[in-house]
Design an enzyme around this catalytic site. Structure first.
Site, PDB file in Angstrom:
ATOM      1  N   HIS A  86       0.857  -1.192   0.000  1.00 27.40           N
ATOM      2  CA  HIS A  86       0.000   0.000   0.000  1.00 27.40           C
ATOM      3  C   HIS A  86       0.894   1.243   0.000  1.00 27.40           C
ATOM      4  CE1 HIS A  86      -2.889   3.022   1.253  1.00 27.40           C
ATOM      5  NE2 HIS A  86      -3.849   2.166   0.929  1.00 27.40           N
ATOM      6  N   GLU A 156      -4.119   1.808  -7.334  1.00 32.78           N
ATOM      7  CA  GLU A 156      -4.451   2.958  -6.478  1.00 32.78           C
ATOM      8  C   GLU A 156      -3.465   4.089  -6.749  1.00 32.78           C
ATOM      9  OE1 GLU A 156      -6.600   2.189  -2.427  1.00 32.78           O
ATOM     10  OE2 GLU A 156      -4.452   2.019  -2.191  1.00 32.78           O
TER      11      GLU A 156
HETATM   12  P1  13P Z   1      -9.652   6.365   0.102  1.00 34.73           P
HETATM   13  O1  13P Z   1     -10.804   5.521  -0.336  1.00 34.73           O
HETATM   14  O2  13P Z   1      -9.896   7.076   1.390  1.00 34.73           O
HETATM   15  O3  13P Z   1      -9.172   7.267  -0.986  1.00 34.73           O
HETATM   16  O4  13P Z   1      -8.441   5.372   0.411  1.00 34.73           O
HETATM   17  C1  13P Z   1      -8.079   4.460  -0.545  1.00 34.73           C
HETATM   18  C2  13P Z   1      -7.130   3.520   0.056  1.00 34.73           C
HETATM   19  O5  13P Z   1      -6.022   3.877   0.422  1.00 34.73           O
HETATM   20  C3  13P Z   1      -7.587   2.148   0.264  1.00 34.73           C
HETATM   21  O6  13P Z   1      -6.525   1.308   0.542  1.00 34.73           O
END
Ligand code: 13P
Length: 235
Positions: A86, A156
Site C-alpha cells: 500500500h 491505487e
Molecule cells: P480512500 O478511499 O480514502 O481514498 O483510500 C483508498 C485507500 O487507500 C484504500 O486502501
C-alpha cells in the site's frame, strides 16, 4: 461473479467505534458482494463474522522483529487476505520486502492484495505505465501460484488516496488493461483487478467498469451510509 469490496479501515477507528460500525454494517444487504474487511490489528474479533484482511503482514513467520505481525500468525486467527505494498506503507518497505511479503502471504494460504499506483508527478510526466510495470516486475518476481491460490491487484494512484475525486472510468480502464497485459504475460492466471483511490457514493456510478472485479475503499468504508450506497450501486 460477485464484485469484491475491500474495506481498508486504516487507523480510522477506535475499538468502540469499530463495534458501532460493525453493528451498522450488519444491517446492510451485502448479498451479491464479496465483502472483505481490513480492520486494525486489535479489531479482528469485532469483524469476525466477515471475511478478514490485514493491512500488512510481515514476511518471516517468527523471530526477533519488534512491532511486526507475521502472515503466519494472521493466518492462524483466520485472516484470509492481506494488503501489501500500500502506498502508505511503501516508505517502510522496499521492493524486496514487498516481494517477500507476497510470498509469505501465499505460503500461509492467504490472498495478497498487491497495491500499485503512480504519483501525481509520474502521471503528469506520463510515466504511469513504466512505474506500474516496475512495481509489478519487482513485487511478482518468482511468485508462482498453484491452482488453489489467488492474487488481487489493486490499482491505487497514490495522489488520489483520501480525497473525493477518483480517476475517470477511461483512465482506470486504460491502466487496468495495461496491468492485465503484464500479469497475463507473467503467466499468472488466478487474479482479480481492483481500483482504489477516492471511491465515494458520488463517483461510483461513473467509474463502474466491467474490467474491474471490485474496489478497495478507505474513508468511505468507515461511513456505513457511504458503504451502503456504494454496495447498492455496484450490485
Ligand atoms: P480512500 O478511499 O480514502 O481514498 O483510500 C483508498 C485507500 O487507500 C484504500 O486502501
Amino acid at each position: 461473479m460477485k464484485k469484491i469490496i475491500v474495506c481498508n479501515h486504516k487507523m480510522y477507528l477506535t475499538r468502540d467505534e469499530s463495534k458501532v460500525l460493525r453493528k451498522k454494517i450488519d444491517t446492510i444487504d451485502t448479498s451479491g458482494i464479496d465483502l472483505i474487511i481490513c480492520p486494525n490489528y486489535l479489531n479482528y474479533d469485532v469483524f469476525s463474522r466477515y471475511k478478514l484482511g490485514s493491512q500488512d503482514a510481515f514476511y518471516e513467520d517468527k523471530g526477533s522483529y519488534t512491532g511486526e505481525v507475521s502472515a503466519y500468525d494472521l493466518s492462524l486467527i483466520g485472516v484470509k487476505y492481506s494488503l501489501v505494498g500500500h502506498s502508505e506503507r511503501r516508505k517502510y518497505d522496499d521492493n524486496k520486502a514487498i516481494n517477500a511479503k507476497i510470498k509469505a502471504i501465499l505460503r500461509n494460504s492467504m490472498t495478497p492484495i498487491l497495491c500499485v499506483g503512480e504519483t501525481r508527478l509520474d502521471r503528469e510526466l506520463m510515466r504511469t505505465p513504466e512505474v506500474i510495470k516496475k512495481q509489478l516486475d519487482t513485487a511478482l518476481e518468482n511468485v508462482k501460484l498453484d491452482d488453489s491460490q489467488e492474487i488481487f491487484i489493486a490499482y491505487e494512484p497514490e495522489y488520489l488516496i483520501g480525497g473525493k475525486t477518483a480517476l475517470t472510468k477511461k483512465e482506470i480502464d486504460d491502466t487496468i488493461t495495461y496491468i492485465k497485459k503484464i500479469v497475463d504475460y507473467y503467466g499468472i492466471r488466478n487474479y482479480k483487478l481492483l481500483y482504489g483511490g477516492s471511491v465515494t457514493s458520488n463517483n461510483i456510478s461513473n467509474i463502474k467498469s466491467e474490467k474491474l472485479d471490485g474496489y478497495l475503499i478507505g474513508s468511505s468504508s468507515v461511513d456505513e451510509k457511504e458503504l451502503q450506497q456504494i454496495i447498492n450501486c455496484i450490485k
